[in-house]
Scaffold this active site. Structure first.
Site, PDB file in Angstrom:
ATOM      1  N   ASP A  12     -29.911 -16.492 -28.197  1.00  0.00           N
ATOM      2  CA  ASP A  12     -29.169 -16.899 -27.003  1.00  0.00           C
ATOM      3  C   ASP A  12     -27.837 -17.576 -27.342  1.00  0.00           C
ATOM      4  O   ASP A  12     -27.112 -18.026 -26.454  1.00  0.00           O
ATOM      5  CB  ASP A  12     -30.013 -17.820 -26.110  1.00  0.00           C
ATOM      6  CG  ASP A  12     -30.462 -19.089 -26.810  1.00  0.00           C
ATOM      7  OD1 ASP A  12     -30.003 -19.345 -27.948  1.00  0.00           O
ATOM      8  OD2 ASP A  12     -31.295 -19.824 -26.237  1.00  0.00           O
TER       9      ASP A  12
ATOM     10  N   ARG B 294     -23.401 -39.738 -25.083  1.00  0.00           N
ATOM     11  CA  ARG B 294     -22.067 -40.133 -24.645  1.00  0.00           C
ATOM     12  C   ARG B 294     -21.821 -41.636 -24.770  1.00  0.00           C
ATOM     13  O   ARG B 294     -20.724 -42.106 -24.517  1.00  0.00           O
ATOM     14  CB  ARG B 294     -21.862 -39.723 -23.183  1.00  0.00           C
ATOM     15  CG  ARG B 294     -22.761 -40.467 -22.189  1.00  0.00           C
ATOM     16  CD  ARG B 294     -22.455 -40.083 -20.741  1.00  0.00           C
ATOM     17  NE  ARG B 294     -23.285 -40.813 -19.792  1.00  0.00           N
ATOM     18  CZ  ARG B 294     -24.423 -40.383 -19.310  1.00  0.00           C
ATOM     19  NH1 ARG B 294     -24.892 -39.207 -19.712  1.00  0.00           N
ATOM     20  NH2 ARG B 294     -25.121 -41.099 -18.443  1.00  0.00           N
TER      21      ARG B 294
ATOM     22  N   ASP C 144     -31.636 -51.757 -23.923  1.00  0.00           N
ATOM     23  CA  ASP C 144     -31.767 -50.725 -24.959  1.00  0.00           C
ATOM     24  C   ASP C 144     -31.850 -51.367 -26.338  1.00  0.00           C
ATOM     25  O   ASP C 144     -32.634 -50.938 -27.191  1.00  0.00           O
ATOM     26  CB  ASP C 144     -30.555 -49.791 -24.940  1.00  0.00           C
ATOM     27  CG  ASP C 144     -30.465 -48.929 -23.702  1.00  0.00           C
ATOM     28  OD1 ASP C 144     -30.624 -47.703 -23.825  1.00  0.00           O
ATOM     29  OD2 ASP C 144     -30.226 -49.477 -22.617  1.00  0.00           O
TER      30      ASP C 144
ATOM     31  N   ASN D 152     -24.348 -55.853 -19.302  1.00  0.00           N
ATOM     32  CA  ASN D 152     -24.957 -54.543 -19.071  1.00  0.00           C
ATOM     33  C   ASN D 152     -24.596 -53.641 -20.261  1.00  0.00           C
ATOM     34  O   ASN D 152     -25.440 -52.988 -20.861  1.00  0.00           O
ATOM     35  CB  ASN D 152     -24.430 -53.980 -17.762  1.00  0.00           C
ATOM     36  CG  ASN D 152     -25.043 -52.660 -17.336  1.00  0.00           C
ATOM     37  OD1 ASN D 152     -25.076 -52.354 -16.165  1.00  0.00           O
ATOM     38  ND2 ASN D 152     -25.512 -51.858 -18.247  1.00  0.00           N
TER      39      ASN D 152
ATOM     40  N   ARG E  71     -21.867 -58.048 -14.729  1.00  0.00           N
ATOM     41  CA  ARG E  71     -23.233 -57.534 -14.650  1.00  0.00           C
ATOM     42  C   ARG E  71     -23.973 -57.767 -15.956  1.00  0.00           C
ATOM     43  O   ARG E  71     -23.467 -57.470 -17.025  1.00  0.00           O
ATOM     44  CB  ARG E  71     -23.162 -56.032 -14.354  1.00  0.00           C
ATOM     45  CG  ARG E  71     -24.421 -55.406 -13.838  1.00  0.00           C
ATOM     46  CD  ARG E  71     -24.263 -53.912 -13.714  1.00  0.00           C
ATOM     47  NE  ARG E  71     -23.075 -53.510 -12.968  1.00  0.00           N
ATOM     48  CZ  ARG E  71     -22.606 -52.260 -12.935  1.00  0.00           C
ATOM     49  NH1 ARG E  71     -23.226 -51.318 -13.614  1.00  0.00           N
ATOM     50  NH2 ARG E  71     -21.534 -51.970 -12.237  1.00  0.00           N
TER      51      ARG E  71
ATOM     52  N   GLN F 127     -28.181 -57.595 -17.862  1.00  0.00           N
ATOM     53  CA  GLN F 127     -29.272 -56.623 -17.989  1.00  0.00           C
ATOM     54  C   GLN F 127     -30.588 -57.370 -18.158  1.00  0.00           C
ATOM     55  O   GLN F 127     -30.607 -58.606 -18.296  1.00  0.00           O
ATOM     56  CB  GLN F 127     -29.019 -55.698 -19.179  1.00  0.00           C
ATOM     57  CG  GLN F 127     -28.079 -54.544 -18.874  1.00  0.00           C
ATOM     58  CD  GLN F 127     -28.729 -53.181 -18.941  1.00  0.00           C
ATOM     59  OE1 GLN F 127     -29.179 -52.730 -19.977  1.00  0.00           O
ATOM     60  NE2 GLN F 127     -28.751 -52.487 -17.815  1.00  0.00           N
TER      61      GLN F 127
ATOM     62  N   GLY G 139     -31.397 -52.362 -15.029  1.00  0.00           N
ATOM     63  CA  GLY G 139     -31.657 -51.322 -16.013  1.00  0.00           C
ATOM     64  C   GLY G 139     -32.294 -50.087 -15.422  1.00  0.00           C
ATOM     65  O   GLY G 139     -32.290 -49.022 -16.040  1.00  0.00           O
TER      66      GLY G 139
ATOM     67  N   ASP H 297     -31.502 -47.739 -13.256  1.00  0.00           N
ATOM     68  CA  ASP H 297     -30.476 -47.109 -12.445  1.00  0.00           C
ATOM     69  C   ASP H 297     -30.593 -45.577 -12.543  1.00  0.00           C
ATOM     70  O   ASP H 297     -30.259 -45.012 -13.568  1.00  0.00           O
ATOM     71  CB  ASP H 297     -29.077 -47.578 -12.858  1.00  0.00           C
ATOM     72  CG  ASP H 297     -28.855 -47.535 -14.371  1.00  0.00           C
ATOM     73  OD1 ASP H 297     -29.826 -47.563 -15.146  1.00  0.00           O
ATOM     74  OD2 ASP H 297     -27.685 -47.467 -14.783  1.00  0.00           O
TER      75      ASP H 297
ATOM     76  N   GLU I  79     -33.015 -38.719 -23.991  1.00  0.00           N
ATOM     77  CA  GLU I  79     -33.060 -40.029 -23.321  1.00  0.00           C
ATOM     78  C   GLU I  79     -34.357 -40.250 -22.563  1.00  0.00           C
ATOM     79  O   GLU I  79     -34.887 -41.360 -22.526  1.00  0.00           O
ATOM     80  CB  GLU I  79     -31.876 -40.097 -22.359  1.00  0.00           C
ATOM     81  CG  GLU I  79     -31.774 -41.341 -21.518  1.00  0.00           C
ATOM     82  CD  GLU I  79     -30.675 -41.249 -20.474  1.00  0.00           C
ATOM     83  OE1 GLU I  79     -30.087 -42.289 -20.144  1.00  0.00           O
ATOM     84  OE2 GLU I  79     -30.404 -40.130 -19.984  1.00  0.00           O
TER      85      GLU I  79
END
Length: 626
Positions: free
Chosen positions: A21, A194, A202, A238, A247, A249, A372, A374, A564
């Protein structure tokens, strides 16, 4: 035995035959013969024989090993057959330990700054780095780099960072500086894909994996960066991007400190004293300031400040919400020429129109992102009105950890506070949570809406954080274990929310990424540890197996992918809710996986029984075992 040959020629032949493919991977979606002939040699490279690599997993291993050799600048590779035909669990674990952590490591200094500032989130040619006004060393160092990096713009933040200021730089996004040590950036691990910034919760879960893999250097470094953030930005961010300045976390700092120091006390008591003092400062100034994140009933909420539409979201994310508000505003103001979504959003953003109800919506939305989770229907348009189970469990753990650290390492007293003081805080919180959040009939804790003075009854993995924090009784834990297994257990592990909640909220709009049928690494890791603390070995083994089987099965079938999140019902990484799935786009090999997913795999392997480890190697489906 080992393969020896020209890398580029072998790559092209392998891809031409097996990558049908054309995605530069070898997966179960390819229709090639799944058998590739190579020449292998003995260790002296004198005796040769033909060998056929068979099956998707071994072929993709070979492709990955060729890619690793090519990345080193080699033209010819020598690859042990043991790596090409490596078992799935050993390979995944080895790749995480030997490659992924290093590939996810970043520094904000001369060596690492270009990679961070030129990522996909940069919106123009200017590479902005925001530095706190209180960091004189950082200001001097980073300004000195502008001669080396002509596109680098160093912006010194004001001492008083207001929501108005943060809104004013929304169209000038940039990275926020972190700690320096001898003109070198203190390293940190990013989630993956990204992401090129250090995220709050995290980092703790990544730290669990780092400690298991002997990388205390990185675990300690991330604590040091957290402490820098508290000292210079007033909170654990965050993430260190300009639009996250108001913000925070979920709070895991004390757990992080305690786990690093207990396993590596050679770091020294001076360091422990410094980071403990900063953690207490965060607890008191970020979480315990009444009227902000501390509510009148003595429990906490997430509450992120900010003005207007959160700028980090993808275009169109709020279209449905904005369309409804535009229609309502036009009707209320008797406007005959209705707003479009875009003209309404522009007018709202520049302050031409005032819509208090929309202000409230975005306060809830920012607070949801601070949590967290979101995003999730559990918190949509209500988050700032909730004493949530997850946050209050984490703060209970803070209070218990403070008491433990002060009692164990500082003879019961630290900077005017005693271990008894913190234990009394924990005891008070536990009583309030049991009064307002515990539901005996339903066998779990629920978020508490302090405005409506009622439980939400929303079934979520976050309701089980008390197991991890150790704040429930054995009877409560037993009830929670049964409810958890009945409501959230799926083929691939624990879902973020229950199927019932999905059915009840599906009418509201698109699927949210933290909701059913998706599952996330931090939920699994916390549930495992929580169940073990209360002696539920059987259930822990089953849940660990389900999660590791799903990761392993996907990695075997899809060229080593470690993403993820997963759909734990369909047991696939092919998740398209909201932002898609980070960590799935790569050529030949993933060299980073995804931070907390990597950690969950390493942690899970330490918990799994030898018998189930053998079954995992054979990729026996959970349906055959449980």
């Amino acid at each position: 035995m080992q393969f020896k040959g020209n890398i580029e020629t072998t790559l092209q032949q392998l891809l031409a035959q097996e990558d049908t493919d054309g995605d530069k991977k070898i997966t179960i979606d390819d229709t090639g013969p799944k058998a590739f002939e190579i020449t292998v040699y003995d260790n002296a490279l004198t005796k040769a024989e033909k060998h056929i690599i068979k099956g998707t997993h071994h072929l993709s291993n070979f492709l990955q090993e060729l890619a690793l050799e090519k990345a080193l600048g080699k033209t010819e590779a020598v690859i042990p057959l043991s790596k090409i035909e490596e078992s799935p669990t050993n390979r995944i674990s080895r790749m995480i330990k030997d490659y992924f952590w290093d590939d996810l490591t970043r520094t904000i200094d001369k060596k690492g700054i270009e990679k961070i500032l030129t990522d996909s989130k940069a919106q123009d040619t200017v590479q902005r780095l925001y530095v706190p006004a209180t960091d004189e060393q950082g200001i001097s160092y980073y300004k000195s780099l502008t001669t080396t990096f002509p596109n680098l713009e160093v912006v010194v933040l004001p001492e008083n960072i207001t929501p108005e200021y943060v809104k004013s730089i929304n169209d000038k996004p940039g990275i926020l500086a972190l700690a320096l040590e001898n003109e070198s950036g203190v390293p940190f691990v990013v989630p993956g894909g990204r992401f090129n910034e250090m995220y709050g919760w995290d980092s703790y879960f990544e730290g669990v994996g780092l400690l298991l893999d002997g990388r205390v250097d990185l675990a300690k470094a991330m604590i040091d960066n957290f402490c820098y953030q508290i000292q210079h930005y007033g909170k654990i961010l965050n993430a260190n991007r300009s639009y996250y300045l108001t913000r925070t976390q979920p709070p895991f700092l004390t757990s992080f400190i305690r786990e690093v120091y207990s396993t590596h006390p050679e770091i020294g008591k001076v360091w422990l004293s410094q980071v403990l003092a900063i953690a207490i400062k965060e607890y008191e100034t970020v979480w315990m300031e009444r009227g902000v994140r501390l509510t009148q009933n003595g429990l906490n909420r997430y509450y992120a400040q900010g003005i207007g539409i959160p700028p980090e979201t993808e275009e169109g994310h709020f279209d449905e919400v904005l369309a409804a508000f535009a229609k309502a505003y036009s009707k209320k103001q008797n406007i005959h020429q209705p707003f479009t979504i875009r003209t309404f959003a522009e007018a709202y953003q520049n302050g031409t129109i005032s819509v208090p109800e929309l202000d409230a919506y975005f306060t809830h939305d920012r607070s949801l992102r601070e949590s967290g989770h979101d995003t999730s229907w559990r918190l949509d348009d209500v988050c700032a009105d909730l004493n949530v189970v997850d946050l209050n469990s984490l703060l209970y753990k803070y209070e218990v950890d403070f008491a433990y650290l002060v009692d164990t390492y500082f003879n019961g007293a630290f900077q005017g506070r005693s271990s008894d003081f913190f234990m009394s805080k924990a005891s008070e919180r536990k009583k309030r949570m049991n009064t307002l959040m515990w539901n005996e009939e339903q066998g779990q804790y629920f978020d508490y809406n302090f405005k409506k003075q009622e439980q939400t009854h929303f079934e979520s993995a976050s309701n089980y954080f008390p197991l991890w924090a150790g704040l429930c009784t054995q009877d409560q834990a037993s009830a929670m274990k049964d409810t958890l297994m009945a409501q959230l257990k799926e083929k691939g592990g624990i879902a973020g929310t229950s199927r019932k909640m999905n059915d009840e909220f599906a009418y509201k709009g698109p699927q949210r990424q933290w909701d059913y049928p998706n599952g996330w690494a931090p939920h699994q890791m916390m549930v495992w540890r929580g169940l073990l603390q209360f002696g539920f070995e059987k259930e822990t083994q089953e849940l660990v197996y389900r999660w590791l089987w799903m990761i392993t099965r996907n990695a075997v079938d899809y060229n080593g992918v470690i993403p993820e999140k997963y759909d734990v019902v369909a047991t696939t990484h092919k998740v398209f809710a909201e932002y898609g799935n980070v960590g799935t786009e790569f050529d030949y090999i993933t060299t980073s996986g995804f931070g907390w997913m990597n950690a969950s795999y390493q942690y899970g392997l330490t918990l799994l029984s030898p018998d189930l480890r053998k079954k995992l190697e054979a990729l026996l489906s959970p349906d055959e075992l449980f």
